[in-house]
Design an enzyme around this catalytic site. Structure first.
Site, PDB file in Angstrom:
ATOM      1  N   LYS A 206       0.959  11.106   1.931  1.00 46.91           N
ATOM      2  CA  LYS A 206       1.549   9.770   1.901  1.00 46.91           C
ATOM      3  C   LYS A 206       0.434   8.760   2.131  1.00 46.91           C
ATOM      4  O   LYS A 206      -0.253   8.796   3.152  1.00 46.91           O
ATOM      5  CB  LYS A 206       2.613   9.646   2.998  1.00 46.91           C
ATOM      6  CG  LYS A 206       3.198   8.251   3.095  1.00 46.91           C
ATOM      7  CD  LYS A 206       4.385   8.208   4.024  1.00 46.91           C
ATOM      8  CE  LYS A 206       4.904   6.790   4.163  1.00 46.91           C
ATOM      9  NZ  LYS A 206       6.049   6.714   5.087  1.00 46.91           N
ATOM     10  N   LYS A 228      -0.863   0.806   8.837  1.00 46.66           N
ATOM     11  CA  LYS A 228      -0.588   2.228   9.065  1.00 46.66           C
ATOM     12  C   LYS A 228      -1.753   3.114   8.632  1.00 46.66           C
ATOM     13  O   LYS A 228      -1.592   4.298   8.406  1.00 46.66           O
ATOM     14  CB  LYS A 228       0.715   2.614   8.343  1.00 46.66           C
ATOM     15  CG  LYS A 228       1.936   1.824   8.822  1.00 46.66           C
ATOM     16  CD  LYS A 228       3.260   2.440   8.365  1.00 46.66           C
ATOM     17  CE  LYS A 228       4.456   1.674   8.915  1.00 46.66           C
ATOM     18  NZ  LYS A 228       5.753   2.287   8.521  1.00 46.66           N
ATOM     19  N   GLU A 244      -4.136  18.092   3.151  1.00 49.10           N
ATOM     20  CA  GLU A 244      -2.879  17.798   3.851  1.00 49.10           C
ATOM     21  C   GLU A 244      -1.745  18.701   3.346  1.00 49.10           C
ATOM     22  O   GLU A 244      -0.939  19.200   4.121  1.00 49.10           O
ATOM     23  CB  GLU A 244      -2.481  16.322   3.634  1.00 49.10           C
ATOM     24  CG  GLU A 244      -3.287  15.325   4.454  1.00 49.10           C
ATOM     25  CD  GLU A 244      -2.789  15.220   5.890  1.00 49.10           C
ATOM     26  OE1 GLU A 244      -1.969  16.052   6.311  1.00 49.10           O
ATOM     27  OE2 GLU A 244      -3.242  14.298   6.599  1.00 49.10           O
ATOM     28  N   LYS A 259       3.315  10.575  -2.315  1.00 50.98           N
ATOM     29  CA  LYS A 259       3.947   9.260  -2.273  1.00 50.98           C
ATOM     30  C   LYS A 259       2.912   8.176  -2.118  1.00 50.98           C
ATOM     31  O   LYS A 259       2.060   8.319  -1.243  1.00 50.98           O
ATOM     32  CB  LYS A 259       4.920   9.238  -1.084  1.00 50.98           C
ATOM     33  CG  LYS A 259       5.539   7.893  -0.793  1.00 50.98           C
ATOM     34  CD  LYS A 259       6.323   7.962   0.472  1.00 50.98           C
ATOM     35  CE  LYS A 259       6.893   6.577   0.757  1.00 50.98           C
ATOM     36  NZ  LYS A 259       7.546   6.497   2.026  1.00 50.98           N
ATOM     37  N   SER A 285       9.617   1.936  -3.469  1.00 49.56           N
ATOM     38  CA  SER A 285      10.275   0.642  -3.639  1.00 49.56           C
ATOM     39  C   SER A 285       9.467  -0.332  -4.489  1.00 49.56           C
ATOM     40  O   SER A 285      10.025  -1.033  -5.339  1.00 49.56           O
ATOM     41  CB  SER A 285      10.583   0.034  -2.272  1.00 49.56           C
ATOM     42  OG  SER A 285       9.388  -0.143  -1.520  1.00 49.56           O
TER      43      SER A 285
HETATM   44  C1  PBG Z   1       8.420   4.967   6.805  1.00 51.70           C
HETATM   45  C2  PBG Z   1       8.748   5.040   5.366  1.00 51.70           C
HETATM   46  C3  PBG Z   1       8.320   4.139   4.404  1.00 51.70           C
HETATM   47  C4  PBG Z   1       8.862   4.543   3.192  1.00 51.70           C
HETATM   48  C5  PBG Z   1       9.612   5.682   3.437  1.00 51.70           C
HETATM   49  N1  PBG Z   1       9.521   5.990   4.791  1.00 51.70           N
HETATM   50  C6  PBG Z   1       7.524   2.906   4.546  1.00 51.70           C
HETATM   51  C7  PBG Z   1       6.288   2.939   5.328  1.00 51.70           C
HETATM   52  O1  PBG Z   1       5.637   3.979   5.490  1.00 51.70           O
HETATM   53  O2  PBG Z   1       5.917   1.882   5.821  1.00 51.70           O
HETATM   54  C8  PBG Z   1       8.645   3.816   1.915  1.00 51.70           C
HETATM   55  C9  PBG Z   1       9.603   4.077   0.830  1.00 51.70           C
HETATM   56  C10 PBG Z   1       9.540   3.086  -0.280  1.00 51.70           C
HETATM   57  O3  PBG Z   1       8.706   2.169  -0.318  1.00 51.70           O
HETATM   58  O4  PBG Z   1      10.386   3.209  -1.168  1.00 51.70           O
HETATM   59  N2  PBG Z   1       8.553   6.099   7.545  1.00 51.70           N
END
Ligand code: PBG
Length: 336
Positions: A206, A228, A244, A259, A285
């Site tokens: 991620k 983050k 990972e 992701k 998103s």
């Molecule tokens: C946080 C989380 C995020 C998403 C899924 N779980 C956002 C982040 O890491 O700040 C993002 C999903 C998306 O953007 O559709 N645990």
């Protein structure tokens, strides 16, 4: 030899291979197609909120909603009708504190949602997000101790959260936090409490991506300070992603995830070449909202962009795709 009768131009190259022959008609193109997207590949990410009769539009994600549990059940039924096998639940919580305590409340929103959904739609694969960010005041995925996201203390909290979801009947838990060692610890915690059948969909690679912006708008989970980058990956890295993923497989992940999806198709392809476990990709998103925004302006055909992008994610090597387009894509695929 020149012929006049066919009316065709007489120029002809002496070619043995004419790849265009396989593109000549829709029937031929269908037969020659290498990648097929089906509704069975899709997982719908859903935002659950308190109350009843709530279906609140999310400003940053046109066409997506925060729903109360009764509405979530309607969504579940719709997914089943459309042949979409999975739903992944995110909690929208006003109950926030420094410890993210609400995350492991057995009577909390997500456990209640899982119970209701498994009762109404037992055949759906119900998955839950495991991370603290919707429940922490500061918006980080873990516990902040002395100004840092503390790895091992966070893992303990995530284990409690995962077991709470398993007790409620979740089929899979999906840790999205990127702490080290959490997959192994969650596996152990689930096994120790009798949930050997509950799977782990690990967010293995991620990245620290700006493409989560619209999601953070939806959950009001934007970190209050900092970013983050101390736990999510540097977008420049691919070898690190393979490390990972290897670690998560060794720790017991059933499915590994990459992701976001579209800017990381090379990572999906590299993982596909290296590992034999199922691979998930999250069409996040930002990827969704970019298409929807351009379509609202009349600059792009949302349906065609959606299918092209989802197909590319599958072509790169993903077996399953988390996508806000799930319902729209499944409805279109059904007509084809
Ligand atoms: C946080 C989380 C995020 C998403 C899924 N779980 C956002 C982040 O890491 O700040 C993002 C999903 C998306 O953007 O559709 N645990």
């Amino acid at each position: 030899m020149a012929t006049v009768s066919t009316g065709r131009p007489t120029m002809s190259l002496d070619l043995k291979h004419r790849p265009r022959r396989l593109r000549r008609t829709e029937a031929i193109r269908t037969l020659a197609r290498e990648t097929t997207l089906v509704s069975g590949n899709l997982i719908f990410p859903a935002f659950v909120t308190a109350g009843s009769g709530v279906r609140a539009p999310i400003d940053t994600m046109p066409g997506q909603f925060r729903v109360s549990i009764d509405e979530l059940i309607r969504d579940g039924q719709e997914l089943q009708t459309l042949g979409i096998p999975g739903i992944n639940l995110f909690g929208y919580s006003d109950i926030k504190d420094d410890l993210g305590s609400e995350a492991a409340n057995p009577k909390g929103l997500i456990p209640r949602a899982v119970r209701a959904l498994k009762k109404a739609c037992p055949d759906l694969c119900v998955q839950t997000d495991v991370a603290l960010d919707p429940y922490t005041e500061h918006g980080h995925d873990g516990l902040v101790i002395h100004g840092e996201v503390a790895n091992d203390e966070t893992v303990a909290a995530l284990c409690r959260m995962a077991v709470t979801h398993a007790e409620a009947g979740a089929d899979w838990v999906a840790p999205s936090d990127m702490m080290d060692g959490r997959v192994g610890a969650i596996r152990e915690a689930l096994d120790a409490t009798g949930f050997t059948h509950v799977g782990i969909l690990a967010y293995s690679a991620k990245y620290a991506s700006c493409l989560y912006g619209p999601f953070r708008g939806a959950l009001k989970s934007t970190p209050k300070n900092g970013d983050k980058k101390t736990y999510q990956m540097d977008p420049a890295n691919v070898r690190e992603a393979l490390k990972e993923i290897a670690l998560d497989i060794a720790e017991g992940a059933d499915v590994v995830m990459i992701k976001p999806a579209l800017a990381y198709l090379d990572v999906i392809a590299a993982a596909r070449a290296r590992f034999d476990v199922p691979i998930a990709a999250y069409n996040v998103s930002g990827e969704y909202s970019m298409v929807m925004a351009a379509a609202e302006k009349g600059w792009i055909d949302a349906d065609r962009a959606m299918l092209e992008m989802l197909t590319s994610i599958k072509r790169a090597g993903a077996d399953m795709i988390l996508t806000y387009f799930a319902k729209r894509a499944a409805a279109l695929l059904r007509q084809q």
